[in-house]
Write a protein that holds these residues in place. Sequence first.
Motif: not given
Length: 125
Positions: A33-34, A79-81, A97-101
Amino acid sequence: QVQLVESGGGLVQAGDSLRLSCAASGRTSSTSAVGWFRQAPGKERELVAVISKDGFRTEYGDSVKGRFTISRDNAKNTVYLQMNSLKPEDTAVYYCAAHSFFTVVRFLDPSQGSWGQGTQVTVSS
């Protein structure tokens, strides 16, 4: 570990649009997830938007709802904004920022997860 690189920032006028990109690389880049965060001088870091691994779940900060849209293209590991109707108060350094959850992303600080180096967005009035 995921490596992230933001791009797309710049100087625009109020009412203009910008699209930021967050390019990810690394073994888990497509399974993270980002989130996008921003920080203006003298202000606390603020969550802007979060997107799940599959792109089906999104969340937005109250100050950008209806103006910003987060999306992702997993084939491009990006990933776009999309930022529309920009305001001077949107001026900040934007980080991804990225994380698994998905549910954890909004709570990340720079000591956790994977972070990019940031891209400056300046909106003039």
